[in-house]
Design a protein around this motif. Structure first.
Motif, PDB file in Angstrom:
ATOM      1  N   PHE A   7     -47.379-104.074  -7.127  1.00 48.53           N
ATOM      2  CA  PHE A   7     -48.559-103.310  -7.546  1.00 48.53           C
ATOM      3  C   PHE A   7     -49.097-103.832  -8.871  1.00 48.53           C
ATOM      4  CE2 PHE A   7     -47.153 -99.796  -4.668  1.00 48.53           C
ATOM      5  CZ  PHE A   7     -48.357 -99.614  -4.010  1.00 48.53           C
ATOM      6  N   LEU A   8     -48.224-103.978  -9.844  1.00 49.38           N
ATOM      7  CA  LEU A   8     -48.670-104.373 -11.176  1.00 49.38           C
ATOM      8  C   LEU A   8     -49.268-105.778 -11.159  1.00 49.38           C
ATOM      9  CD1 LEU A   8     -48.596-102.652 -13.684  1.00 49.38           C
ATOM     10  CD2 LEU A   8     -46.510-103.830 -14.399  1.00 49.38           C
ATOM     11  N   ASN A   9     -48.615-106.694 -10.472  1.00 44.10           N
ATOM     12  CA  ASN A   9     -49.129-108.065 -10.377  1.00 44.10           C
ATOM     13  C   ASN A   9     -50.430-108.130  -9.578  1.00 44.10           C
ATOM     14  OD1 ASN A   9     -46.922-108.953 -11.830  1.00 44.10           O
ATOM     15  ND2 ASN A   9     -45.737-109.503 -10.017  1.00 44.10           N
ATOM     16  N   GLY A  10     -50.642-107.136  -8.718  1.00 45.14           N
ATOM     17  CA  GLY A  10     -51.870-107.078  -7.930  1.00 45.14           C
ATOM     18  C   GLY A  10     -53.012-106.379  -8.635  1.00 45.14           C
ATOM     19  N   GLY A  11     -52.802-106.028  -9.911  1.00 41.40           N
ATOM     20  CA  GLY A  11     -53.879-105.412 -10.688  1.00 41.40           C
ATOM     21  C   GLY A  11     -54.058-103.929 -10.457  1.00 41.40           C
ATOM     22  N   VAL A  12     -53.009-103.251  -9.954  1.00 43.51           N
ATOM     23  CA  VAL A  12     -53.075-101.815  -9.678  1.00 43.51           C
ATOM     24  C   VAL A  12     -52.465-101.049 -10.855  1.00 43.51           C
ATOM     25  CG1 VAL A  12     -52.286 -99.972  -8.122  1.00 43.51           C
ATOM     26  CG2 VAL A  12     -52.916-102.225  -7.201  1.00 43.51           C
ATOM     27  N   THR A  13     -53.123 -99.975 -11.273  1.00 41.09           N
ATOM     28  CA  THR A  13     -52.579 -99.134 -12.334  1.00 41.09           C
ATOM     29  C   THR A  13     -51.334 -98.420 -11.825  1.00 41.09           C
ATOM     30  OG1 THR A  13     -54.719 -98.793 -13.378  1.00 41.09           O
ATOM     31  CG2 THR A  13     -53.005 -97.173 -13.861  1.00 41.09           C
ATOM     32  N   LEU A  14     -50.266 -98.499 -12.605  1.00 33.91           N
ATOM     33  CA  LEU A  14     -48.988 -97.900 -12.252  1.00 33.91           C
ATOM     34  C   LEU A  14     -48.708 -96.755 -13.209  1.00 33.91           C
ATOM     35  CD1 LEU A  14     -46.791 -98.638 -10.136  1.00 33.91           C
ATOM     36  CD2 LEU A  14     -45.686-100.014 -11.908  1.00 33.91           C
ATOM     37  N   ALA A  15     -48.414 -95.575 -12.670  1.00 37.39           N
ATOM     38  CA  ALA A  15     -48.052 -94.407 -13.481  1.00 37.39           C
ATOM     39  C   ALA A  15     -46.681 -93.925 -13.036  1.00 37.39           C
ATOM     40  CB  ALA A  15     -49.082 -93.298 -13.318  1.00 37.39           C
ATOM     41  N   PHE A  16     -45.787 -93.709 -13.999  1.00 36.48           N
ATOM     42  CA  PHE A  16     -44.414 -93.321 -13.663  1.00 36.48           C
ATOM     43  C   PHE A  16     -44.135 -91.853 -13.965  1.00 36.48           C
ATOM     44  CE2 PHE A  16     -42.058 -97.693 -13.980  1.00 36.48           C
ATOM     45  CZ  PHE A  16     -42.515 -98.018 -12.714  1.00 36.48           C
ATOM     46  N   GLY A  17     -43.268 -91.274 -13.137  1.00 38.28           N
ATOM     47  CA  GLY A  17     -42.772 -89.924 -13.344  1.00 38.28           C
ATOM     48  C   GLY A  17     -41.394 -89.812 -12.730  1.00 38.28           C
ATOM     49  N   THR A  18     -40.948 -88.581 -12.526  1.00 41.83           N
ATOM     50  CA  THR A  18     -39.585 -88.369 -12.004  1.00 41.83           C
ATOM     51  C   THR A  18     -39.520 -87.578 -10.714  1.00 41.83           C
ATOM     52  OG1 THR A  18     -39.317 -86.362 -13.342  1.00 41.83           O
ATOM     53  CG2 THR A  18     -38.570 -88.451 -14.319  1.00 41.83           C
ATOM     54  N   ASP A  19     -40.582 -86.794 -10.400  1.00 43.58           N
ATOM     55  CA  ASP A  19     -40.539 -85.891  -9.249  1.00 43.58           C
ATOM     56  C   ASP A  19     -39.459 -84.827  -9.434  1.00 43.58           C
ATOM     57  OD1 ASP A  19     -41.480 -84.895  -6.864  1.00 43.58           O
ATOM     58  OD2 ASP A  19     -40.425 -86.323  -5.586  1.00 43.58           O
ATOM     59  N   HIS A  20     -39.113 -84.537 -10.672  1.00 40.84           N
ATOM     60  CA  HIS A  20     -38.116 -83.495 -10.951  1.00 40.84           C
ATOM     61  C   HIS A  20     -38.533 -82.187 -10.286  1.00 40.84           C
ATOM     62  CE1 HIS A  20     -34.876 -81.591 -13.070  1.00 40.84           C
ATOM     63  NE2 HIS A  20     -35.681 -80.799 -13.737  1.00 40.84           N
ATOM     64  N   PRO A  21     -37.642 -81.465  -9.604  1.00 39.79           N
ATOM     65  CA  PRO A  21     -36.184 -81.593  -9.591  1.00 39.79           C
ATOM     66  C   PRO A  21     -35.608 -82.481  -8.481  1.00 39.79           C
ATOM     67  CG  PRO A  21     -36.776 -79.566  -8.523  1.00 39.79           C
ATOM     68  CD  PRO A  21     -38.072 -80.200  -8.966  1.00 39.79           C
ATOM     69  N   VAL A  22     -36.446 -83.235  -7.768  1.00 38.42           N
ATOM     70  CA  VAL A  22     -35.891 -84.147  -6.763  1.00 38.42           C
ATOM     71  C   VAL A  22     -34.964 -85.154  -7.446  1.00 38.42           C
ATOM     72  CG1 VAL A  22     -36.446 -85.862  -5.005  1.00 38.42           C
ATOM     73  CG2 VAL A  22     -37.895 -83.828  -5.277  1.00 38.42           C
ATOM     74  N   GLU A  23     -35.374 -85.652  -8.598  1.00 43.47           N
ATOM     75  CA  GLU A  23     -34.526 -86.482  -9.455  1.00 43.47           C
ATOM     76  C   GLU A  23     -34.444 -85.814 -10.826  1.00 43.47           C
ATOM     77  OE1 GLU A  23     -32.856 -89.083  -8.541  1.00 43.47           O
ATOM     78  OE2 GLU A  23     -33.808 -89.551  -6.608  1.00 43.47           O
ATOM     79  N   PRO A  24     -33.420 -86.108 -11.614  1.00 45.61           N
ATOM     80  CA  PRO A  24     -33.368 -85.569 -12.970  1.00 45.61           C
ATOM     81  C   PRO A  24     -34.610 -85.959 -13.766  1.00 45.61           C
ATOM     82  CG  PRO A  24     -31.251 -86.533 -12.377  1.00 45.61           C
ATOM     83  CD  PRO A  24     -32.213 -86.899 -11.285  1.00 45.61           C
ATOM     84  N   VAL A  25     -35.010 -85.112 -14.697  1.00 47.30           N
ATOM     85  CA  VAL A  25     -36.230 -85.362 -15.470  1.00 47.30           C
ATOM     86  C   VAL A  25     -36.016 -86.447 -16.529  1.00 47.30           C
ATOM     87  CG1 VAL A  25     -35.909 -83.685 -17.357  1.00 47.30           C
ATOM     88  CG2 VAL A  25     -38.220 -84.094 -16.392  1.00 47.30           C
ATOM     89  N   ASN A  26     -34.810 -86.882 -16.727  1.00 50.12           N
ATOM     90  CA  ASN A  26     -34.424 -87.917 -17.682  1.00 50.12           C
ATOM     91  C   ASN A  26     -35.233 -89.201 -17.451  1.00 50.12           C
ATOM     92  OD1 ASN A  26     -33.150 -90.020 -19.016  1.00 50.12           O
ATOM     93  ND2 ASN A  26     -31.124 -89.611 -18.184  1.00 50.12           N
ATOM     94  N   PRO A  27     -36.138 -89.582 -18.359  1.00 51.75           N
ATOM     95  CA  PRO A  27     -36.968 -90.777 -18.126  1.00 51.75           C
ATOM     96  C   PRO A  27     -36.197 -92.084 -18.254  1.00 51.75           C
ATOM     97  CG  PRO A  27     -37.400 -89.890 -20.310  1.00 51.75           C
ATOM     98  CD  PRO A  27     -36.489 -88.908 -19.623  1.00 51.75           C
ATOM     99  N   PHE A  28     -35.053 -92.060 -18.907  1.00 47.47           N
ATOM    100  CA  PHE A  28     -34.307 -93.298 -19.113  1.00 47.47           C
ATOM    101  C   PHE A  28     -33.685 -93.810 -17.815  1.00 47.47           C
ATOM    102  CE2 PHE A  28     -34.194 -90.759 -23.038  1.00 47.47           C
ATOM    103  CZ  PHE A  28     -35.060 -91.549 -23.782  1.00 47.47           C
ATOM    104  N   ARG A  29     -33.424 -92.910 -16.873  1.00 48.33           N
ATOM    105  CA  ARG A  29     -32.989 -93.341 -15.541  1.00 48.33           C
ATOM    106  C   ARG A  29     -34.110 -94.137 -14.876  1.00 48.33           C
ATOM    107  NH1 ARG A  29     -32.291 -90.094 -11.612  1.00 48.33           N
ATOM    108  NH2 ARG A  29     -30.457 -90.983 -10.599  1.00 48.33           N
TER     109      ARG A  29
END
Length: 575
Positions: free
Chosen positions: A462-484
């Motif tokens: 995505f990033l190499n293709g010029g698409v904006t990438l936004a990150f999150g966690t989907d907590h509580p599906v995954e822990p909210v810890n961003p370092f993971r």
């Protein structure tokens, strides 16, 4: 600190030029002696991120950032000075996809996160039943059968053994499947004769009897019977969720509090309003609304609270186009490699989806679709293409006044190169959660087969293709810890480092940080307000115990947040 002075010159010069054109009021707070990663990309050929030594804050915004000598010129008799002790400072994390209502309530119900066996699953239910009032609903979630020795989903009969007299409804970790016990099925009138709803499935045993497993829209047959939490309990849950955000350095969250329940979601927003009025809102919340709700209701909700409020406002419209890979309900163009008769569960008719999307984009709403499988992703792309065309022909501007509608696909876990090109052409944002891979790599290859798996969780593509990438966690599906999430993005390895998943899709740590800050800010239309540390931007930043850009990747997992600052105010400080 002297050795870093040369690296700070670009940032210091920009701070000085800003200061020279402004009346220089005294700062309320000055943060000194920091290793400050601004998120602002330098002008050199290396595109390095500028660093600084100090930040001056006035009100809720950054007044100046640069060298200590320059920033100290803004110190007045009442200016508070905080010594950062050479610690790493970066823009606050902006979780682009979270469910705060559900995460907060999870701590007040049966938390099945991480249970390692069916036996442990039953023991936790039994413990909750022991304290419940007669006939009280037992609810909760977080179970994941792929962690168990026998990797089979639980049945109603498994739950019946420890829940006599109580209706029970327990969601799988991904939120796209649940198990209900016999009492709950009876109350919902789910029988041998019941039919599957569109986009859902009532699982059955060999004799056709409902097994207790309900997938996607079939879950609503039971959830509509579960009593809603009281306002007091909802506030308790949301305040607990806010504390978790602050503890992990998350200063902004794009939230859909109650999945698939627009009434509960709106109640969460109203609760956030109360928390804000009481001066206790410690993160900036953009609350999503339900795509399926009628337009007049959506417009009334949008206008009920100032959109310009930097702490709280309504955001995009959210819809679910399919389910999840873990539950084998994500909509795939070809059947699952490990379930040849199943291609997942699309939730919409394409024509209806496209028409609804057009109407909502024309009404000035940002739209985001949950789409995990490649067929779900294609449904989203097709609807967005028609909606953008329609809006352009009608000369309808986006919310920011331009022609970029900031349309989003949430998760986008299974894609192909042609679809990535469509993301770019249509300016669709890929809102993804890298920490999902830490869980999913254990079985995603088996679900998809090697050809599709190579293009799954395709952050670099995505990033190499010029698409904006936004990150999150989907907590509580995954822990909210961003370092993971950062660890997953830069290694694509399991947390113990023993498994690796298609390493060609790895990111650099700088790219991963950007996706969690500037990318997430862009995804909610707030890139002029946050995501970077620069004069005039909101003073939202986090102090860490290590420089993430200089850490061995495995050490990212053990990063500690020392201080979280929102609008210049410390909302968390490690003890």
């Amino acid at each position: 600190m002297k050795a870093r002075t040369a690296a700070y010159l670009l940032c210091a010069v920009s701070a000085l030029s800003y200061a020279q054109t402004q009346v220089k009021p005294k700062a309320d707070i000055i943060f000194l002696h920091g290793n400050i990663y601004t998120g602002v990309v330098g002008a050199s050929a290396f595109h390095e991120v500028q660093r600084a030594e100090a930040i001056a804050v006035r009100g809720d915004r950054i007044e100046a950032i640069g060298s200590e000598n320059d920033v100290l010129k803004l110190k007045g008799p009442s200016t508070e000075v905080i010594n950062l002790q050479d610690h790493f400072v970066m823009p606050g994390f902006n979780d682009a996809h979270v469910h705060l209502g559900e995460s907060g309530l999870q701590g007040l119900t049966v938390d099945l996160t991480g249970v390692q066996s069916l036996t442990e699953f039953r023991e936790r239910i039994k413990a909750r039943v022991a304290t419940a009032a007669a006939g009280e609903w037992i609810v909760g979630g977080g179970w994941d059968e792929t962690l168990w020795p026998v990797k089979e989903v639980p049945t109603r009969w498994d739950v019946d053994e420890v829940s006599t007299g109580h209706p029970v409804f327990l969601e799988r970790v991904d939120g796209h499947a649940a198990v209900a016990n016999t009492r709950a099925l009876q109350m919902a009138s789910i029988t041998l004769a019941s039919k599957d709803p569109q986009g859902g499935q009532i699982a059955r045993d060999a004799n056709g009897q409902p097994s207790g497993i309900l997938r996607d829209t079939a879950m609503k047959i039971v959830t509509r019977l579960v009593p809603a939490p009281s306002r007091a309990k909802r506030r308790q849950a949301l305040e607990a969720a806010l504390q978790e955000l602050a503890r992990w350095g998350i200063t902004s969250a794009q939230d859909y509090s109650a999945v698939d329940d627009s009434a509960a979601n709106w109640e969460s927003f109203q609760t956030f309003e109360q928390i804000e009025r009481d001066g206790k809102l410690t993160a900036r919340i953009s609350e999503w609304l339900a795509f399926d709700d009628p337009l007049d209701k959506l417009e009334a909700e949008r206008s009920s609270h100032p959109q310009a409020d930097p702490m709280l406002h309504t955001g995009m419209l959210k819809a679910f186009l399919d389910g999840s890979l873990g539950s084998r309900t994500a909509a795939l163009a070809r059947p699952y490699a490990d379930d040849p008769g199943n291609s997942g569960l699309p939730r919409y008719d394409q024509q209806k989806l496209t028409q609804m999307t057009k109407e909502r984009v024309d009404a000035g709403f940002q739209v985001g679709f949950h789409a995990i499988g490649d067929q779900g992703v294609q449904m989203a792309l097709d609807a967005f293409a028609e909606a953008e065309k329609d809006a352009h022909e009608k000369k309808i501007n986006a919310a920011n006044g331009g022609a970029d509608y900031r349309l989003r696909i949430e998760h986008a876990q299974v894609t192909n190169p042609a679809q990535v090109a469509q993301f770019k052409k249509l300016q669709i944002i890929a809102s993804m959660q890298p920490s999902h891979l830490l869980t999913d790599m254990n079985w995603a290859g088996a679900r998809l087969g090697p050809e599709r798996a190579a293009h799954s969780y395709a952050w670099a593509e995505f990033l190499n293709g010029g698409v904006t990438l936004a990150f999150g966690t989907d907590h509580p599906v995954e822990p909210v810890n961003p370092f993971r999430g950062l660890y997953a993005a830069v290694t694509r390895k399991s947390e113990d480092g023993k498994k690796e998943y298609f390493p060609a899709q790895k990111l650099t740590i700088e790219q991963a940080i950007a996706a969690y800050t500037t990318g997430s800010a862009f995804a909610e239309g707030a890139e002029k307000e946050k995501g970077k540390l620069a004069p005039g931007m909101l003073a939202d930043f986090v102090v860490l115990d290590r420089d993430l850009t200089a850490s061995v990747p495995a050490k990212i997992l053990t990063t500690r947040v020392l201080r979280t600052i929102v609008g210049g105010k410390t909302v968390y400080q490690a003890q």
